[in-house]
Design an enzyme around this catalytic site. Structure first.
Site, short mmCIF file in Angstrom:
data_model
loop_
_atom_site.label_atom_id
_atom_site.label_comp_id
_atom_site.label_asym_id
_atom_site.label_seq_id
_atom_site.Cartn_x
_atom_site.Cartn_y
_atom_site.Cartn_z
N TYR A 15 2.52 -1.18 11.93
CA TYR A 15 3.70 -0.55 11.73
C TYR A 15 3.68 1.02 11.52
O TYR A 15 4.85 1.50 11.17
CB TYR A 15 4.46 -1.28 10.72
CG TYR A 15 4.65 -2.59 11.09
CD1 TYR A 15 5.34 -3.02 12.11
CD2 TYR A 15 4.10 -3.75 10.46
CE1 TYR A 15 5.58 -4.59 12.55
CE2 TYR A 15 3.95 -5.11 10.69
CZ TYR A 15 4.81 -5.48 11.75
OH TYR A 15 4.78 -6.82 12.44
N ASP A 17 2.65 3.83 12.88
CA ASP A 17 3.19 4.69 14.08
C ASP A 17 4.48 4.61 14.17
O ASP A 17 5.17 5.77 13.81
CB ASP A 17 2.47 4.38 15.56
CG ASP A 17 1.16 4.13 15.47
OD1 ASP A 17 0.30 5.05 15.08
OD2 ASP A 17 0.60 3.02 15.52
N TYR A 193 -4.37 -5.44 4.70
CA TYR A 193 -5.01 -5.93 5.61
C TYR A 193 -6.13 -7.19 5.17
O TYR A 193 -6.13 -7.35 3.91
CB TYR A 193 -6.13 -5.15 6.33
CG TYR A 193 -5.52 -3.75 6.81
CD1 TYR A 193 -4.36 -3.70 7.91
CD2 TYR A 193 -5.76 -2.48 6.41
CE1 TYR A 193 -3.56 -2.58 8.13
CE2 TYR A 193 -5.06 -1.39 6.56
CZ TYR A 193 -3.94 -1.36 7.57
OH TYR A 193 -3.57 0.22 7.93
N GLN A 255 12.86 -1.07 6.07
CA GLN A 255 11.81 0.01 5.25
C GLN A 255 12.49 0.59 4.22
O GLN A 255 11.95 0.74 3.25
CB GLN A 255 11.89 1.38 6.35
CG GLN A 255 10.66 1.91 6.77
CD GLN A 255 10.48 3.18 7.72
OE1 GLN A 255 11.59 3.59 7.79
NE2 GLN A 255 9.63 3.40 8.15
N GLY A 272 -2.68 1.69 5.11
CA GLY A 272 -2.20 2.37 6.21
C GLY A 272 -1.96 3.86 5.73
O GLY A 272 -2.83 4.40 4.88
N GLU A 273 -0.82 4.35 6.16
CA GLU A 273 -0.63 5.72 5.89
C GLU A 273 0.94 5.85 5.13
O GLU A 273 0.96 6.25 3.99
CB GLU A 273 -0.65 6.66 7.10
CG GLU A 273 -0.16 7.91 6.86
CD GLU A 273 -0.04 8.94 8.08
OE1 GLU A 273 -1.10 8.78 8.89
OE2 GLU A 273 0.58 9.74 8.37
O1 TRH Z 1 1.29 -0.99 9.22
P1 TRH Z 1 0.17 -0.12 8.80
O2 TRH Z 1 -1.27 -0.82 8.61
O3 TRH Z 1 0.11 1.10 9.76
C1 TRH Z 1 -1.24 1.61 10.27
C2 TRH Z 1 -1.38 2.89 9.67
O4 TRH Z 1 -0.22 3.92 9.83
C3 TRH Z 1 -2.50 3.50 10.09
O5 TRH Z 1 -2.81 4.81 9.47
C4 TRH Z 1 -2.63 3.81 11.63
O6 TRH Z 1 -3.66 4.23 12.14
C5 TRH Z 1 -2.18 2.50 12.35
O7 TRH Z 1 -1.18 1.77 11.68
C6 TRH Z 1 -2.44 2.24 13.68
O8 TRH Z 1 0.64 0.53 7.44
P2 TRH Z 1 1.61 1.55 7.16
O9 TRH Z 1 1.20 2.90 7.83
O10 TRH Z 1 1.78 1.96 5.66
O11 TRH Z 1 3.00 1.43 7.88
C7 TRH Z 1 3.63 0.22 7.34
C8 TRH Z 1 5.15 0.57 7.52
O12 TRH Z 1 5.96 -0.83 7.60
C9 TRH Z 1 5.84 1.51 6.52
O13 TRH Z 1 6.76 2.34 7.39
C10 TRH Z 1 6.45 0.58 5.62
C11 TRH Z 1 6.81 -0.55 6.56
N1 TRH Z 1 7.18 -1.84 5.93
C12 TRH Z 1 8.46 -2.39 5.93
O14 TRH Z 1 9.47 -1.71 6.64
N2 TRH Z 1 8.84 -3.52 5.41
C13 TRH Z 1 7.82 -4.12 4.72
O15 TRH Z 1 8.04 -5.36 4.09
C14 TRH Z 1 6.55 -3.63 4.44
C15 TRH Z 1 5.25 -4.54 3.88
C16 TRH Z 1 6.24 -2.41 5.36
#
Ligand code: TRH
Length: 388
Positions: A15, A17, A193, A255, A272-273
């Site tokens: 999620y 990106d 993860y 979010q 992630g980021e």
């Molecule tokens: O989901 P991610 O593991 O995304 C990853 C990273 O961005 C990584 O850098 C990238 O290379 C890869 O994808 C392809 O972790 P991240 O970045 O934290 O994104 C999660 C998103 O989900 C963030 O915007 C918060 C959102 N989220 C919700 O909206 N509701 C929820 O309950 C949770 C747990 C997260």
């Protein structure tokens, strides 16, 4: 006339990106009044973080952003004045050709991944001429210092968080079916993860001298959690108790609600980021699981962020934080999880104070949306459109 912006987002996995592209689009439209179109190739992932999105609609408007399904073949569209390809996603050939036919051509920006590594500042803003077309693409690097593109954050985030912490937490806990925390209880959120260090962490929490409540939004960690609990599956709405540990499985939140979870908890495990940055803006302690990359390239990212993050924290507490982060990321030179957790607990007060100070210091990097707008508008004003 409002400047027009096109943001392209190819959802690679997870999620992050779409999470970042959506946050950026909302900020550009809502805070800067720009006409933003967001092209997304996976509206189902988008729907998960923002349920108001209709995953089947080719066109829709949400929060002042024109959302478009990015389909193949790509339907003809007049390019915007500023074009962003998030994380180097390849733009449709027909759209690129249309960009090169515009006079002046759009300001074309590749929004890169965030890293605290020192090379980021040197690469931020560099141009790269297209090999065939009269277009120049600029690299825009988010980062933790003023010399970089800064961090995604809304102008009113600190105020909203303060108001929530002052008056909103009881309602939040009620909404997700929990009472207010007991005086000595630790509330932790867990977004991760798959991770071989998880059972050790859960064992340490179950053996803790004080109650720990762990909130887990549904996701990739659930099968491992169920295995540790020795149950077939764990679903949203269910709760489990093992020793001092209570585990609550939550539905995946939108979010904004996820921000509330980060603000309400005493400690956040993020990955992630985007969730990592949001946890830093939450002014609470965090443990980061970096997105795993080939050849353990993510370990450099982790150490680079730790190096920044730990500045100003006393040595023992810094050791406790880096022990937790490194163990959680499979870096081998650290103690077992029980020892890491005991050290973290021993320095919890200092770590909490540090998280709040760090959040104040984060602002020095500057706000990404504002920096991006300045960058693009400068290019538009200077007429730097050719690839010379
Ligand atoms: O989901 P991610 O593991 O995304 C990853 C990273 O961005 C990584 O850098 C990238 O290379 C890869 O994808 C392809 O972790 P991240 O970045 O934290 O994104 C999660 C998103 O989900 C963030 O915007 C918060 C959102 N989220 C919700 O909206 N509701 C929820 O309950 C949770 C747990 C997260």
């Amino acid at each position: 006339m409002r400047t027009t912006w096109d943001i392209f987002c190819n959802v690679v996995d997870n999620y992050g990106d779409i999470g970042i592209a959506w946050r950026l689009a909302r900020g550009l439209a809502g805070e800067h009044g720009l006409a933003v179109r967001l092209w997304v190739d996976d509206l189902h992932a988008f729907h998960r973080i923002w349920p108001a999105i209709n995953p089947d609609a080719a066109e829709q408007s949400c929060e002042g952003v024109a959302v478009r399904a990015w389909r193949t073949p790509f339907a003809a569209a007049v390019p915007a004045q500023v074009v962003i390809d998030a994380f180097g996603c390849a733009l449709p050939e027909s759209y690129l050709a249309a960009m090169s036919e515009r006079s002046p051509p759009p300001v074309w920006i590749n929004l890169e991944y965030l890293s605290a590594e020192p090379w980021v500042a040197e690469h931020h803003g560099l141009p790269s001429p297209h090999p065939r077309l009269p277009l120049t693409r600029y690299f825009f690097f988010p980062g933790y210092t003023a010399e970089t593109g800064g961090l995604l954050v809304e102008a009113d985030l600190a105020g909203r968080r303060a108001a929530f912490v002052r008056a909103g937490t009881a309602a939040f806990w009620r909404r997700i079916g929990l009472d207010m925390p007991q005086a000595n209880e630790l509330r932790v959120s867990l977004f991760a993860y798959e991770n071989p260090a998880l059972p050790g962490l859960l064992d340490a929490w179950a053996a803790d001298a004080r109650p720990i409540t762990c909130l887990v939004p549904e996701g990739r960690i659930i099968p491992q959690l169920a295995a540790w609990l020795a149950v077939a599956d764990a679903r949203a709405g269910e709760a489990y108790r093992r020793g001092a540990l209570r585990l609550h499985i939550l539905p995946f939140l939108n979010q904004d609600a996820y921000d509330h979870l980060l603000w309400a908890c005493d400690l956040n495990f993020v990955r992630g980021e985007d969730s990592c940055v949001r946890a830093q803006w939450a002014a609470r302690p965090l443990v980061w699981q970096a997105y795993p990359q080939p050849d353990e390239a993510h370990w450099d990212k982790l150490d680079a962020l730790l190096a920044h993050y730990l500045e100003g924290l006393n040595q023992e507490a810094a050791h406790a934080v880096s022990g937790m982060w490194r163990h959680w990321n499979g870096m081998s030179d650290v103690d077992d999880m029980a020892a890491c957790w005991a050290a973290w607990r021993a320095h919890q007060v200092a770590i909490e104070a540090h998280a709040a100070n760090w959040c104040d210091r984060l602002g020095l990097a500057g706000r990404l949306t504002g920096k991006l707008v300045d960058f693009a508008e400068n290019k538009i004003k200077c007429g730097v459109f050719s690839n010379s």
